[in-house]
Design a protein around this motif. Structure first.
Motif, PDB file in Angstrom:
ATOM      1  N   ARG A 228       0.839  -1.191   0.000  1.00  0.00           N
ATOM      2  CA  ARG A 228       0.000   0.000   0.000  1.00  0.00           C
ATOM      3  C   ARG A 228       0.881   1.250   0.000  1.00  0.00           C
ATOM      4  O   ARG A 228       2.003   1.232   0.520  1.00  0.00           O
ATOM      5  CB  ARG A 228      -0.971   0.049   1.191  1.00  0.00           C
ATOM      6  CG  ARG A 228      -0.358   0.075   2.578  1.00  0.00           C
ATOM      7  CD  ARG A 228      -1.311   0.716   3.603  1.00  0.00           C
ATOM      8  NE  ARG A 228      -1.422   2.146   3.393  1.00  0.00           N
ATOM      9  CZ  ARG A 228      -2.457   2.885   3.768  1.00  0.00           C
ATOM     10  NH1 ARG A 228      -3.459   2.346   4.393  1.00  0.00           N
ATOM     11  NH2 ARG A 228      -2.461   4.186   3.530  1.00  0.00           N
TER      12      ARG A 228
ATOM     13  N   ASN B 105      -1.794  -1.088  -3.968  1.00  0.00           N
ATOM     14  CA  ASN B 105      -3.081  -0.487  -3.568  1.00  0.00           C
ATOM     15  C   ASN B 105      -2.862   0.985  -3.258  1.00  0.00           C
ATOM     16  O   ASN B 105      -1.889   1.354  -2.591  1.00  0.00           O
ATOM     17  CB  ASN B 105      -3.588  -1.206  -2.302  1.00  0.00           C
ATOM     18  CG  ASN B 105      -4.780  -0.497  -1.669  1.00  0.00           C
ATOM     19  OD1 ASN B 105      -5.916  -0.637  -2.111  1.00  0.00           O
ATOM     20  ND2 ASN B 105      -4.525   0.281  -0.622  1.00  0.00           N
TER      21      ASN B 105
ATOM     22  N   GLU C 173      -5.292   4.901  -2.526  1.00  0.00           N
ATOM     23  CA  GLU C 173      -6.617   5.520  -2.367  1.00  0.00           C
ATOM     24  C   GLU C 173      -6.929   6.481  -3.501  1.00  0.00           C
ATOM     25  O   GLU C 173      -6.061   7.250  -3.945  1.00  0.00           O
ATOM     26  CB  GLU C 173      -6.693   6.266  -1.032  1.00  0.00           C
ATOM     27  CG  GLU C 173      -8.014   7.010  -0.881  1.00  0.00           C
ATOM     28  CD  GLU C 173      -8.321   7.508   0.509  1.00  0.00           C
ATOM     29  OE1 GLU C 173      -7.573   7.203   1.459  1.00  0.00           O
ATOM     30  OE2 GLU C 173      -9.340   8.219   0.648  1.00  0.00           O
TER      31      GLU C 173
ATOM     32  N   SER D 298      -5.344  -2.426  -6.948  1.00  0.00           N
ATOM     33  CA  SER D 298      -6.405  -2.275  -5.959  1.00  0.00           C
ATOM     34  C   SER D 298      -6.638  -0.800  -5.663  1.00  0.00           C
ATOM     35  O   SER D 298      -5.693  -0.070  -5.348  1.00  0.00           O
ATOM     36  CB  SER D 298      -5.993  -3.028  -4.678  1.00  0.00           C
ATOM     37  OG  SER D 298      -6.873  -2.737  -3.626  1.00  0.00           O
TER      38      SER D 298
ATOM     39  N   GLN E 280      -8.333   1.940  -3.287  1.00  0.00           N
ATOM     40  CA  GLN E 280      -8.890   2.089  -1.938  1.00  0.00           C
ATOM     41  C   GLN E 280      -9.897   3.229  -1.950  1.00  0.00           C
ATOM     42  O   GLN E 280      -9.618   4.309  -2.471  1.00  0.00           O
ATOM     43  CB  GLN E 280      -7.746   2.398  -0.975  1.00  0.00           C
ATOM     44  CG  GLN E 280      -8.167   2.621   0.455  1.00  0.00           C
ATOM     45  CD  GLN E 280      -6.943   2.750   1.359  1.00  0.00           C
ATOM     46  OE1 GLN E 280      -6.002   1.960   1.236  1.00  0.00           O
ATOM     47  NE2 GLN E 280      -6.934   3.728   2.236  1.00  0.00           N
TER      48      GLN E 280
ATOM     49  N   LEU F 114     -10.725  -1.840  -2.236  1.00  0.00           N
ATOM     50  CA  LEU F 114     -10.626  -1.958  -0.774  1.00  0.00           C
ATOM     51  C   LEU F 114     -11.499  -0.842  -0.204  1.00  0.00           C
ATOM     52  O   LEU F 114     -11.131   0.332  -0.240  1.00  0.00           O
ATOM     53  CB  LEU F 114      -9.164  -1.792  -0.339  1.00  0.00           C
ATOM     54  CG  LEU F 114      -8.886  -1.888   1.159  1.00  0.00           C
ATOM     55  CD1 LEU F 114      -9.095  -3.305   1.683  1.00  0.00           C
ATOM     56  CD2 LEU F 114      -7.461  -1.444   1.483  1.00  0.00           C
TER      57      LEU F 114
ATOM     58  N   LYS G  19     -13.101   1.071   2.704  1.00  0.00           N
ATOM     59  CA  LYS G  19     -13.041   1.318   4.143  1.00  0.00           C
ATOM     60  C   LYS G  19     -14.454   1.568   4.670  1.00  0.00           C
ATOM     61  O   LYS G  19     -15.319   2.072   3.946  1.00  0.00           O
ATOM     62  CB  LYS G  19     -12.176   2.555   4.424  1.00  0.00           C
ATOM     63  CG  LYS G  19     -10.721   2.443   3.992  1.00  0.00           C
ATOM     64  CD  LYS G  19      -9.897   1.699   5.010  1.00  0.00           C
ATOM     65  CE  LYS G  19      -8.409   1.851   4.755  1.00  0.00           C
ATOM     66  NZ  LYS G  19      -7.764   2.782   5.654  1.00  0.00           N
TER      67      LYS G  19
ATOM     68  N   CYS H 261     -13.331  -3.206   4.629  1.00  0.00           N
ATOM     69  CA  CYS H 261     -12.251  -2.860   5.555  1.00  0.00           C
ATOM     70  C   CYS H 261     -12.727  -2.028   6.751  1.00  0.00           C
ATOM     71  O   CYS H 261     -12.776  -0.795   6.681  1.00  0.00           O
ATOM     72  CB  CYS H 261     -11.167  -2.112   4.782  1.00  0.00           C
ATOM     73  SG  CYS H 261      -9.752  -1.644   5.787  1.00  0.00           S
TER      74      CYS H 261
ATOM     75  N   ASP I  36      -8.185  -2.933   9.103  1.00  0.00           N
ATOM     76  CA  ASP I  36      -7.108  -1.938   9.197  1.00  0.00           C
ATOM     77  C   ASP I  36      -6.935  -1.549  10.670  1.00  0.00           C
ATOM     78  O   ASP I  36      -7.685  -0.717  11.182  1.00  0.00           O
ATOM     79  CB  ASP I  36      -7.499  -0.719   8.357  1.00  0.00           C
ATOM     80  CG  ASP I  36      -6.548   0.466   8.534  1.00  0.00           C
ATOM     81  OD1 ASP I  36      -5.669   0.426   9.415  1.00  0.00           O
ATOM     82  OD2 ASP I  36      -6.705   1.455   7.789  1.00  0.00           O
TER      83      ASP I  36
END
Ligand code: PEP
Ligand code: MN
Length: 350
Positions: free
Chosen positions: A128, A163, A165, A182, A184, A211, A213, A242, A276
């Motif tokens: 990440r 990964n 965001e 991936s 986020q 992913l 959150k 997550c 996480d």
């Protein structure tokens, strides 16, 4: 949800169904899983005549009318067999770890490369690294688009998937075009339904993971699962849920740890749960405790902020990143605990 007899409808069959559904103002969304495809009815799908006509087609097995609001994410959905790869791990079943910086520092890219190699050596399955960052203060470092090249270079050097965001359509598009493995969706964006749809649409039919959150403001478990449903409904079933802590109700931890919702999620949805612990507790010394608690609660994996030199990091790294040696010890114990939890669950299921 339309389940065909064969693993996938032919173009002619799909077109026939689309035409029938259109008569009722209903759309069809194909969702291609690894083994088979299903076809979601989008709109008011309750018309009995519509159901009967589609069910009467010779190549249709049945139509599932799942009562829960998340028809695609539900345990009862035909997507329940869907499996998601994180590097060489296949979820659910395997245990996967995503690790690396909170934020990539474009002025110190060697730190990121060093951390990337170190988390690989520690046993992580995916790297990440934050390129663009959602920061509480507009005066804090907001990330830098240049960091995407650093992230891609880390993948090239280590061979591990990556990964990062994304906070808007443009960032998501840049990442999809660059082949980021991936995407986020952060806690602050998890309630941005437009973004969820856009990311779902952009990654439709690909192997790209999302992913997702849990928003710190989400209450009911169904609210979290429905956020995932937005993405799956656009054609991407590669969702990783997550939990990352909600608004703190006590002093001490950065957020209110919520790894305990894992069994509730796993009871209701097939989507793997990757906890996480870093943002949940917010301090490196607490992270191993929260991480192992998450595994004990049945998580399929962990995403952990890890930095080779946390004090010199940016974003959250100075306060909550663990070091690669701690990550290594933690992964080893987590894998062991994961196996033990599986054994107990097997006894319970027998
Ligand atoms: C992060 O992963 O660095 C992050 C900002 O996470 P969250 O959206 O959970 O706060
Ligand atoms: Mn962070």
């Amino acid at each position: 949800m339309i389940i065909p007899l064969a693993p996938r409808l032919s173009d002619a069959e799909l077109n026939e169904i689309i035409e029938i559904a259109a008569e009722f103002g209903v759309g069809i969304q194909p969702i291609h899983g690894a083994q088979r495809s299903i076809y979601a009815l989008m709109g008011d799908e309750t018309a009995q005549e519509l159901i009967s006509r589609i069910e009467g087609l010779p190549y249709i097995d049945r139509i599932d009318r799942i009562q829960v609001p998340y028809k695609l994410m539900a345990k009862e959905s035909s997507l329940a067999q869907h499996q998601i790869t994180v590097g060489k791990r296949v979820l659910p079943g395997d245990f996967a770890v995503i690790a690396g910086h909170c934020t990539i520092d474009p002025n110190n890219k060697n730190f990121f490369y060093e951390s990337a190699h170190a988390v690989k050596e520690a046993g992580a399955d995916m790297i990440r690294g934050g390129v663009w960052k959602p920061r509480t203060s507009p005066h804090s470092f907001q990330g830098d688009a240049k960091s995407l090249d650093i992230l891609l270079e880390a993948r090239a050097q280590t061979g591990l998937p990556i990964n990062t965001e994304v906070m808007d359509f443009e960032q998501a598009k840049i990442c999809v075009d660059a082949g980021v493995d991936s995407l986020q969706i952060g806690a602050r964006s998890a309630l941005n339904y437009r973004l969820l749809q856009e990311v779902g649409r952009l990654t439709k039919g690909t192997n790209t993971k999302v992913l997702l959150k849990r928003s710190m403001h989400m209450g009911p478990i169904s609210e979290f699962i429905l956020a995932g449903e937005y993405i799956v409904a656009q054609g991407n079933p590669n969702i990783l849920l997550c939990p990352r802590g909600t608004v703190p109700g006590m002093d001490g931890y950065r957020n209110h740890p919520d790894e305990c919702i894992t069994p509730l999620l796993k009871e209701k949805t097939w989507a793997p749960v990757i906890v996480d612990p870093s943002h949940s507790v917010g301090k490196a010394v607490y992270v191993p405790h929260a991480a192992l608690a998450a595994v004990a609660y049945g998580a399929d994996g962990l995403v952990i902020e890890t930095h080779c030199n946390p004090k010199k990091g940016v974003g959250d790294d100075p306060k909550q990143a663990i070091t690669p040696d701690v990550l290594k010890a933690l992964i080893s114990e987590a894998r062991d605990l994961f196996t033990r939890v599986k054994k107990i669950k097997a006894v319970q299921a027998a």
